[in-house]
Design a protein around this motif. Structure first.
Motif, mmCIF file in Angstrom:
data_model
loop_
_atom_site.group_PDB
_atom_site.id
_atom_site.type_symbol
_atom_site.label_atom_id
_atom_site.label_comp_id
_atom_site.label_asym_id
_atom_site.label_seq_id
_atom_site.Cartn_x
_atom_site.Cartn_y
_atom_site.Cartn_z
ATOM 1 N N GLN A 1 0.831 -1.208 0.000
ATOM 2 C CA GLN A 1 0.000 0.000 0.000
ATOM 3 C C GLN A 1 0.861 1.252 0.000
ATOM 4 O OE1 GLN A 1 -2.632 -0.389 3.378
ATOM 5 N NE2 GLN A 1 -4.073 -1.695 2.259
ATOM 6 N N ALA A 2 1.899 1.277 0.825
ATOM 7 C CA ALA A 2 2.793 2.439 0.878
ATOM 8 C C ALA A 2 3.499 2.626 -0.463
ATOM 9 C CB ALA A 2 3.814 2.273 1.994
ATOM 10 N N SER A 3 3.951 1.546 -1.052
ATOM 11 C CA SER A 3 4.626 1.595 -2.349
ATOM 12 C C SER A 3 3.676 2.120 -3.434
ATOM 13 C CB SER A 3 5.117 0.191 -2.720
ATOM 14 O OG SER A 3 5.646 0.159 -4.008
ATOM 15 N N ASP A 4 2.453 1.618 -3.448
ATOM 16 C CA ASP A 4 1.461 2.055 -4.434
ATOM 17 C C ASP A 4 1.124 3.538 -4.272
ATOM 18 O OD1 ASP A 4 1.387 -0.513 -5.450
ATOM 19 O OD2 ASP A 4 -0.506 -1.044 -4.474
ATOM 20 N N GLN A 5 1.037 4.015 -3.031
ATOM 21 C CA GLN A 5 0.751 5.430 -2.792
ATOM 22 C C GLN A 5 1.867 6.313 -3.338
ATOM 23 O OE1 GLN A 5 0.128 5.689 1.427
ATOM 24 N NE2 GLN A 5 -2.035 5.093 1.279
ATOM 25 N N MET A 6 3.116 5.932 -3.077
ATOM 26 C CA MET A 6 4.247 6.718 -3.579
ATOM 27 C C MET A 6 4.295 6.696 -5.102
ATOM 28 S SD MET A 6 7.299 6.011 -0.841
ATOM 29 C CE MET A 6 6.970 4.290 -0.507
ATOM 30 N N ALA A 7 4.095 5.520 -5.686
ATOM 31 C CA ALA A 7 4.102 5.405 -7.148
ATOM 32 C C ALA A 7 2.959 6.223 -7.749
ATOM 33 C CB ALA A 7 3.998 3.947 -7.563
ATOM 34 N N GLY A 8 1.815 6.251 -7.074
ATOM 35 C CA GLY A 8 0.673 7.031 -7.546
ATOM 36 C C GLY A 8 0.944 8.522 -7.577
ATOM 37 N N ARG A 9 1.904 8.979 -6.785
ATOM 38 C CA ARG A 9 2.296 10.390 -6.788
ATOM 39 C C ARG A 9 3.423 10.647 -7.782
ATOM 40 N NH1 ARG A 9 2.004 9.571 -0.967
ATOM 41 N NH2 ARG A 9 4.279 9.452 -0.948
ATOM 42 N N GLY A 10 3.759 9.620 -8.569
ATOM 43 C CA GLY A 10 4.798 9.771 -9.576
ATOM 44 C C GLY A 10 6.211 9.570 -9.055
ATOM 45 N N GLU A 11 6.332 9.071 -7.827
ATOM 46 C CA GLU A 11 7.658 8.839 -7.256
ATOM 47 C C GLU A 11 8.187 7.485 -7.706
ATOM 48 O OE1 GLU A 11 7.932 9.638 -3.009
ATOM 49 O OE2 GLU A 11 6.044 10.747 -3.167
ATOM 50 N N ARG A 12 9.498 7.429 -7.915
ATOM 51 C CA ARG A 12 10.138 6.145 -8.212
ATOM 52 C C ARG A 12 10.321 5.420 -6.886
ATOM 53 N NH1 ARG A 12 13.672 3.671 -12.270
ATOM 54 N NH2 ARG A 12 14.868 2.135 -11.142
ATOM 55 N N VAL A 13 9.926 4.163 -6.840
ATOM 56 C CA VAL A 13 9.936 3.420 -5.579
ATOM 57 C C VAL A 13 10.890 2.228 -5.691
ATOM 58 C CG1 VAL A 13 8.527 2.175 -3.900
ATOM 59 C CG2 VAL A 13 7.531 4.071 -5.193
ATOM 60 N N LEU A 14 11.801 2.146 -4.745
ATOM 61 C CA LEU A 14 12.698 0.997 -4.619
ATOM 62 C C LEU A 14 12.539 0.417 -3.223
ATOM 63 C CD1 LEU A 14 16.029 2.345 -6.167
ATOM 64 C CD2 LEU A 14 14.474 0.675 -7.168
ATOM 65 N N ALA A 15 12.696 -0.873 -3.122
ATOM 66 C CA ALA A 15 12.695 -1.539 -1.821
ATOM 67 C C ALA A 15 14.107 -2.016 -1.521
ATOM 68 C CB ALA A 15 11.731 -2.725 -1.837
ATOM 69 N N PHE A 16 14.440 -2.033 -0.252
ATOM 70 C CA PHE A 16 15.739 -2.500 0.212
ATOM 71 C C PHE A 16 15.518 -3.575 1.270
ATOM 72 C CE2 PHE A 16 16.205 1.786 -1.273
ATOM 73 C CZ PHE A 16 17.395 1.762 -1.992
ATOM 74 N N ALA A 17 16.394 -4.574 1.280
ATOM 75 C CA ALA A 17 16.305 -5.639 2.280
ATOM 76 C C ALA A 17 17.706 -6.142 2.576
ATOM 77 C CB ALA A 17 15.439 -6.774 1.754
ATOM 78 N N TRP A 18 17.846 -6.775 3.738
ATOM 79 C CA TRP A 18 19.124 -7.376 4.098
ATOM 80 C C TRP A 18 18.899 -8.643 4.886
ATOM 81 C CZ3 TRP A 18 16.828 -3.673 6.980
ATOM 82 C CH2 TRP A 18 16.747 -3.876 8.342
ATOM 83 N N GLN A 19 19.922 -9.455 4.891
ATOM 84 C CA GLN A 19 19.910 -10.672 5.724
ATOM 85 C C GLN A 19 21.328 -10.879 6.229
ATOM 86 O OE1 GLN A 19 18.569 -14.273 3.880
ATOM 87 N NE2 GLN A 19 18.696 -15.431 5.775
ATOM 88 N N GLU A 20 21.459 -11.006 7.531
ATOM 89 C CA GLU A 20 22.761 -11.276 8.117
ATOM 90 C C GLU A 20 23.049 -12.758 8.062
ATOM 91 O OE1 GLU A 20 22.921 -9.591 12.029
ATOM 92 O OE2 GLU A 20 22.576 -7.559 11.272
ATOM 93 N N ASP A 21 24.288 -13.084 7.744
ATOM 94 C CA ASP A 21 24.757 -14.464 7.671
ATOM 95 C C ASP A 21 23.786 -15.373 6.911
ATOM 96 O OD1 ASP A 21 27.196 -14.057 9.010
ATOM 97 O OD2 ASP A 21 26.204 -14.197 10.955
ATOM 98 N N PRO A 22 23.538 -15.072 5.625
ATOM 99 C CA PRO A 22 22.609 -15.918 4.847
ATOM 100 C C PRO A 22 23.154 -17.339 4.706
ATOM 101 C CG PRO A 22 23.831 -14.458 3.395
ATOM 102 C CD PRO A 22 24.173 -14.066 4.797
ATOM 103 N N GLN A 23 22.260 -18.290 4.674
ATOM 104 C CA GLN A 23 22.654 -19.702 4.554
ATOM 105 C C GLN A 23 22.754 -20.098 3.110
ATOM 106 O OE1 GLN A 23 23.523 -21.329 7.311
ATOM 107 N NE2 GLN A 23 22.982 -19.544 8.505
#
Length: 76
Positions: A54-76
């Motif tokens: 929902q947050a991503s869609d709201q930002m995109a609806g305002r014409g903003e470019r939306v990127l998501a970021f994620a991390w994982q410590e010590d991935p298996q």
């Protein structure tokens, strides 16, 4: 980065011999790989995909470019 995957990820060495996987890209591509989120207190909680979509869609609806970021410590 490969446009067909719509995200990129790097594996980085961290302090104390730990590694961390960092990812960024299209929200829906990143969200597909998430199962938890970090709260303000640092505690892990189940990933609330609907909230972030929902947050991503709201930002995109305002014409903003939306990127998501994620991390994982010590991935298996």
């Amino acid at each position: 980065f490969e446009s067909e995957h719509r995200f990129m990820a790097t594996l980085n060495g961290g302090s104390g011999g730990k590694t961390i996987l960092l990812g960024k890209g299209a929200p829906e591509a990143i969200f597909d790989h998430c199962d938890r989120q970090q709260g303000a207190d640092g505690a892990a909680a189940p990933f609330d995909r609907e909230r972030f979509e929902q947050a991503s869609d709201q930002m995109a609806g305002r014409g903003e470019r939306v990127l998501a970021f994620a991390w994982q410590e010590d991935p298996q």
